[in-house]
Design a protein around this motif. Structure first.
Motif, PDB file in Angstrom:
ATOM      1  N   ILE A  36      27.947  28.336 -11.649  1.00  0.00           N
ATOM      2  CA  ILE A  36      28.147  30.151 -11.876  1.00  0.00           C
ATOM      3  C   ILE A  36      26.398  30.469 -12.089  1.00  0.00           C
ATOM      4  CG2 ILE A  36      29.335  31.844 -13.300  1.00  0.00           C
ATOM      5  CD1 ILE A  36      31.212  29.831 -13.831  1.00  0.00           C
ATOM      6  N   PRO A  37      26.049  31.937 -11.249  1.00  0.00           N
ATOM      7  CA  PRO A  37      25.230  32.181 -11.472  1.00  0.00           C
ATOM      8  C   PRO A  37      24.793  32.632 -13.302  1.00  0.00           C
ATOM      9  CG  PRO A  37      25.729  33.137  -9.649  1.00  0.00           C
ATOM     10  CD  PRO A  37      26.905  32.529 -10.213  1.00  0.00           C
ATOM     11  N   GLY A  38      23.209  31.635 -13.331  1.00  0.00           N
ATOM     12  CA  GLY A  38      23.302  32.146 -15.287  1.00  0.00           C
ATOM     13  C   GLY A  38      23.460  30.557 -15.773  1.00  0.00           C
ATOM     14  N   GLN A  39      24.356  30.222 -15.134  1.00  0.00           N
ATOM     15  CA  GLN A  39      24.169  28.296 -15.550  1.00  0.00           C
ATOM     16  C   GLN A  39      23.067  27.971 -15.324  1.00  0.00           C
ATOM     17  OE1 GLN A  39      27.675  27.108 -14.699  1.00  0.00           O
ATOM     18  NE2 GLN A  39      28.511  27.208 -16.120  1.00  0.00           N
ATOM     19  N   PHE A  40      22.695  27.076 -16.267  1.00  0.00           N
ATOM     20  CA  PHE A  40      21.230  26.055 -16.369  1.00  0.00           C
ATOM     21  C   PHE A  40      21.123  24.291 -15.860  1.00  0.00           C
ATOM     22  CE2 PHE A  40      22.671  26.269 -21.148  1.00  0.00           C
ATOM     23  CZ  PHE A  40      22.114  25.027 -20.839  1.00  0.00           C
ATOM     24  N   ILE A  41      20.742  23.726 -15.786  1.00  0.00           N
ATOM     25  CA  ILE A  41      20.432  22.003 -15.926  1.00  0.00           C
ATOM     26  C   ILE A  41      19.452  22.023 -16.733  1.00  0.00           C
ATOM     27  CG2 ILE A  41      21.542  22.154 -13.408  1.00  0.00           C
ATOM     28  CD1 ILE A  41      18.442  21.916 -12.701  1.00  0.00           C
ATOM     29  N   GLN A  42      19.647  20.346 -17.110  1.00  0.00           N
ATOM     30  CA  GLN A  42      19.033  19.580 -17.700  1.00  0.00           C
ATOM     31  C   GLN A  42      18.558  18.362 -17.369  1.00  0.00           C
ATOM     32  OE1 GLN A  42      21.492  19.007 -21.250  1.00  0.00           O
ATOM     33  NE2 GLN A  42      20.500  20.330 -22.384  1.00  0.00           N
ATOM     34  N   VAL A  43      16.572  18.283 -17.639  1.00  0.00           N
ATOM     35  CA  VAL A  43      16.059  17.680 -16.394  1.00  0.00           C
ATOM     36  C   VAL A  43      15.626  16.376 -17.332  1.00  0.00           C
ATOM     37  CG1 VAL A  43      13.662  17.164 -15.459  1.00  0.00           C
ATOM     38  CG2 VAL A  43      15.438  18.689 -14.679  1.00  0.00           C
ATOM     39  N   HIS A  44      16.372  14.880 -17.324  1.00  0.00           N
ATOM     40  CA  HIS A  44      15.873  13.979 -18.318  1.00  0.00           C
ATOM     41  C   HIS A  44      14.083  13.384 -18.159  1.00  0.00           C
ATOM     42  CE1 HIS A  44      20.440  14.491 -20.173  1.00  0.00           C
ATOM     43  NE2 HIS A  44      19.978  15.352 -18.736  1.00  0.00           N
ATOM     44  N   THR A  51      10.280   6.994 -25.207  1.00  0.00           N
ATOM     45  CA  THR A  51      11.299   7.425 -26.296  1.00  0.00           C
ATOM     46  C   THR A  51      12.151   9.452 -24.949  1.00  0.00           C
ATOM     47  OG1 THR A  51      10.041   8.103 -28.231  1.00  0.00           O
ATOM     48  CG2 THR A  51      12.316   9.514 -28.281  1.00  0.00           C
ATOM     49  N   ALA A  52      13.351   8.614 -25.038  1.00  0.00           N
ATOM     50  CA  ALA A  52      13.701  10.395 -23.735  1.00  0.00           C
ATOM     51  C   ALA A  52      14.088  11.530 -24.550  1.00  0.00           C
ATOM     52  CB  ALA A  52      15.380   9.399 -24.405  1.00  0.00           C
ATOM     53  N   THR A  53      13.967  11.931 -23.771  1.00  0.00           N
ATOM     54  CA  THR A  53      14.591  13.647 -23.681  1.00  0.00           C
ATOM     55  C   THR A  53      14.680  14.559 -22.693  1.00  0.00           C
ATOM     56  OG1 THR A  53      12.162  15.636 -24.832  1.00  0.00           O
ATOM     57  CG2 THR A  53      11.441  14.297 -23.270  1.00  0.00           C
ATOM     58  N   LYS A  54      14.523  15.664 -23.305  1.00  0.00           N
ATOM     59  CA  LYS A  54      15.339  16.970 -21.338  1.00  0.00           C
ATOM     60  C   LYS A  54      14.376  18.279 -21.707  1.00  0.00           C
ATOM     61  CE  LYS A  54      19.608  17.205 -24.010  1.00  0.00           C
ATOM     62  NZ  LYS A  54      20.863  17.528 -24.313  1.00  0.00           N
ATOM     63  N   ARG A  55      14.810  18.872 -20.354  1.00  0.00           N
ATOM     64  CA  ARG A  55      14.148  20.699 -20.807  1.00  0.00           C
ATOM     65  C   ARG A  55      15.110  21.095 -19.749  1.00  0.00           C
ATOM     66  NH1 ARG A  55      11.708  18.547 -23.648  1.00  0.00           N
ATOM     67  NH2 ARG A  55       9.519  18.146 -23.999  1.00  0.00           N
ATOM     68  N   SER A  56      15.274  22.053 -20.519  1.00  0.00           N
ATOM     69  CA  SER A  56      16.848  22.731 -19.677  1.00  0.00           C
ATOM     70  C   SER A  56      16.258  23.698 -18.843  1.00  0.00           C
ATOM     71  CB  SER A  56      17.412  24.145 -20.707  1.00  0.00           C
ATOM     72  OG  SER A  56      18.439  22.845 -21.363  1.00  0.00           O
ATOM     73  N   TYR A  57      16.507  24.589 -17.025  1.00  0.00           N
ATOM     74  CA  TYR A  57      16.439  25.370 -16.525  1.00  0.00           C
ATOM     75  C   TYR A  57      17.189  26.481 -16.346  1.00  0.00           C
ATOM     76  CZ  TYR A  57      11.979  22.169 -16.659  1.00  0.00           C
ATOM     77  OH  TYR A  57      10.773  20.954 -17.873  1.00  0.00           O
ATOM     78  N   SER A  58      16.913  27.426 -16.350  1.00  0.00           N
ATOM     79  CA  SER A  58      18.547  28.485 -14.960  1.00  0.00           C
ATOM     80  C   SER A  58      18.301  28.299 -14.113  1.00  0.00           C
ATOM     81  CB  SER A  58      18.119  29.538 -15.477  1.00  0.00           C
ATOM     82  OG  SER A  58      18.055  29.520 -16.861  1.00  0.00           O
ATOM     83  N   LEU A  59      19.089  28.216 -13.064  1.00  0.00           N
ATOM     84  CA  LEU A  59      19.366  27.847 -11.797  1.00  0.00           C
ATOM     85  C   LEU A  59      18.755  29.386 -11.313  1.00  0.00           C
ATOM     86  CD1 LEU A  59      22.233  26.112 -11.919  1.00  0.00           C
ATOM     87  CD2 LEU A  59      20.212  25.508 -10.939  1.00  0.00           C
ATOM     88  N   ALA A  60      17.681  29.305  -9.917  1.00  0.00           N
ATOM     89  CA  ALA A  60      17.169  30.515 -10.025  1.00  0.00           C
ATOM     90  C   ALA A  60      18.125  31.230  -8.627  1.00  0.00           C
ATOM     91  CB  ALA A  60      15.232  30.528  -9.444  1.00  0.00           C
ATOM     92  N   THR A  61      18.781  29.954  -7.880  1.00  0.00           N
ATOM     93  CA  THR A  61      19.154  29.746  -6.581  1.00  0.00           C
ATOM     94  C   THR A  61      20.243  31.119  -6.257  1.00  0.00           C
ATOM     95  OG1 THR A  61      20.010  27.361  -6.034  1.00  0.00           O
ATOM     96  CG2 THR A  61      20.890  28.312  -5.133  1.00  0.00           C
ATOM     97  N   GLY A 126      12.530  33.947 -18.332  1.00  0.00           N
ATOM     98  CA  GLY A 126      13.840  34.382 -18.195  1.00  0.00           C
ATOM     99  C   GLY A 126      14.213  35.579 -17.147  1.00  0.00           C
ATOM    100  N   VAL A 127      13.791  35.529 -16.680  1.00  0.00           N
ATOM    101  CA  VAL A 127      14.534  35.992 -14.973  1.00  0.00           C
ATOM    102  C   VAL A 127      15.188  35.797 -14.401  1.00  0.00           C
ATOM    103  CG1 VAL A 127      12.612  36.841 -13.611  1.00  0.00           C
ATOM    104  CG2 VAL A 127      13.862  38.420 -14.157  1.00  0.00           C
ATOM    105  N   THR A 128      15.066  34.582 -14.455  1.00  0.00           N
ATOM    106  CA  THR A 128      15.654  33.280 -13.260  1.00  0.00           C
ATOM    107  C   THR A 128      17.322  33.851 -13.239  1.00  0.00           C
ATOM    108  OG1 THR A 128      14.045  31.978 -13.432  1.00  0.00           O
ATOM    109  CG2 THR A 128      15.952  30.996 -12.664  1.00  0.00           C
ATOM    110  N   PRO A 129      18.101  33.600 -14.111  1.00  0.00           N
ATOM    111  CA  PRO A 129      19.027  33.586 -14.025  1.00  0.00           C
ATOM    112  C   PRO A 129      19.476  35.168 -12.878  1.00  0.00           C
ATOM    113  CG  PRO A 129      18.614  33.747 -16.225  1.00  0.00           C
ATOM    114  CD  PRO A 129      17.322  33.846 -15.561  1.00  0.00           C
ATOM    115  N   TYR A 130      19.153  36.246 -13.598  1.00  0.00           N
ATOM    116  CA  TYR A 130      19.260  37.510 -12.931  1.00  0.00           C
ATOM    117  C   TYR A 130      19.145  37.484 -11.649  1.00  0.00           C
ATOM    118  CZ  TYR A 130      18.777  38.754 -17.678  1.00  0.00           C
ATOM    119  OH  TYR A 130      19.239  39.498 -19.197  1.00  0.00           O
ATOM    120  N   ARG A 131      17.959  36.128 -11.045  1.00  0.00           N
ATOM    121  CA  ARG A 131      17.904  36.209  -9.873  1.00  0.00           C
ATOM    122  C   ARG A 131      19.041  35.556  -8.748  1.00  0.00           C
ATOM    123  NH1 ARG A 131      15.489  31.926  -6.371  1.00  0.00           N
ATOM    124  NH2 ARG A 131      13.911  33.147  -4.363  1.00  0.00           N
ATOM    125  N   ALA A 132      19.322  34.486  -9.782  1.00  0.00           N
ATOM    126  CA  ALA A 132      20.627  34.041  -9.357  1.00  0.00           C
ATOM    127  C   ALA A 132      22.136  34.799  -9.342  1.00  0.00           C
ATOM    128  CB  ALA A 132      20.855  32.882 -10.151  1.00  0.00           C
TER     129      ALA A 132
END
Length: 249
Positions: A36-44, A51-61, A126-132
Motif C-alpha cells: 500500500i502506498p506509504g509503506q516501507f521495506i527493510q534492507v538486511h 553483525t546483522a543490521t537493517k535499514r528502512s526505506y519507504s517505497l517510492a513506486t 520523507g517525501v518519498t511516500p507521497y510520491r507513491a
C-alpha cells in the motif's frame, strides 16, 4: 497482507540530489510485491564485523495496484558519510542483489477517511511516500473532491526530491498545491507557491482545522513542531499521522 522476505535485483540508479540516490529494483525471485502506498521495506545486511543490521526505506513506486512480477520496486537512499548502508548501495552494481523484507507500516491513506483536505508535510526523503500516493490522490480528488496541500522542506533547490514530478501533478490538478519551502536558498525564478523558511513556519497560512487529516514524515524536529502546531489548530491526534526519519550510518 503477509510480510515477505525476498531478494531485490538492481535495475538502475540515478541521483535525485547530491546526497540522495533513486534506486530501481525488481524482485529477484520473480514474484510481485503487494504493498500500500506509504509503506516501507527493510534492507538486511551485515557490518564489517559480521553483525546483522537493517535499514528502512519507504517505497517510492508510483502505483495503484499490486505490483506485477518484474515490475519496478523504487526507493530513495540518503548517503551518510562513512555509513555502512551507504557503502552497500554505492557498491551495488547493476544486476546486484540485496536482501529485503516487508512491506511494513501504516502510514497510508485510509479508505474510511471522510476529511475535506489532506495536509502532506515532509522533509528530505520523507517525501518519498507521497510520491507513491499520487495515483490514490488523483482518484480521491476525482471521487471525493478532496483538496491536498504538499508542504515539502529542503535546504536548496537541488535537494528538492521529485520536485518536477510534484509540480507537474499540481499543474494538472487544481485541487493539489505543491509548496516547496527552502531553508537556505531559493530557485532563481521561484513559483508563486515557493516559500523561504521551514515548513512548520507556513502551516498557519493554510488554516488547519479539524476537517483536515495531516501526514508528517521526515526530520524528527519538524515532525514534533508540526504535530504541536496542528494540535493547537484543533486537529485531533488520530488525524495527525506521523513517521520520523532518522539517518542511520
Amino acid at each position: 497482507m503477509a510480510i515477505q522476505h525476498f531478494p531485490l535485483k538492481l535495475v538502475s540508479r540515478r541521483m535525485l540530489a547530491p546526497t540522495v540516490g533513486h534506486y530501481t529494483f525488481v524482485r529477484g525471485d520473480g514474484a510481485p510485491l503487494d504493498f500500500i502506498p506509504g509503506q516501507f521495506i527493510q534492507v538486511h545486511f551485515h557490518y564489517a564485523d559480521g553483525t546483522a543490521t537493517k535499514r528502512s526505506y519507504s517505497l517510492a513506486t508510483i502505483h495503484d495496484h499490486a505490483l506485477s512480477p518484474g515490475e519496478a520496486v523504487e526507493i530513495a537512499v540518503s548517503y551518510v558519510p562513512g555509513g555502512a548502508a551507504t557503502a552497500l548501495f554505492e557498491g551495488l552494481e547493476d544486476g546486484g542483489q540485496i536482501d529485503a523484507s516487508g512491506p511494513f507500516g501504516r502510514f497510508c491513506l485510509m479508505p474510511a477517511d471522510a476529511n475535506r483536505r489532506y495536509l502532506l508535510i515532509g522533509t528530505g526523503t520523507g517525501v518519498t511516500p507521497y510520491r507513491a500516493m499520487l495515483p490514490q490522490i488523483e482518484k480521491l480528488i476525482a471521487e471525493r473532491g478532496i483538496e491536498v496541500v504538499l508542504l515539502f522542506g529542503a535546504r536548496t533547490p537541488e535537494e528538492l526530491l521529485y520536485g518536477d514530478e510534484f509540480r507537474a501533478f499540481a499543474d494538472a490538478h487544481s485541487a493539489f498545491r505543491f509548496v516547496p519551502c527552502f531553508s537556505r536558498e531559493l530557485p532563481a525564478d521561484p513559483h508563486p507557491d515557493v516559500r523561504h523558511g521551514y515548513v512548520q513556519q507556513f502551516l498557519d497560512e493554510f488554516s488547519p482545522s479539524d476537517s483536515d487529516i495531516a501526514y508528517l514524515c521526515g526530520n524528527p524536529n519538524m515532525v514534533d513542531a508540526c504535530f504541536e502546531s496542528l494540535k493547537g489548530h484543533g486537529l485531533p491526534v488520530p488525524q495527525i499521522r506521523r513517521e520520523k526519519y532518522i539517518s542511520n550510518k
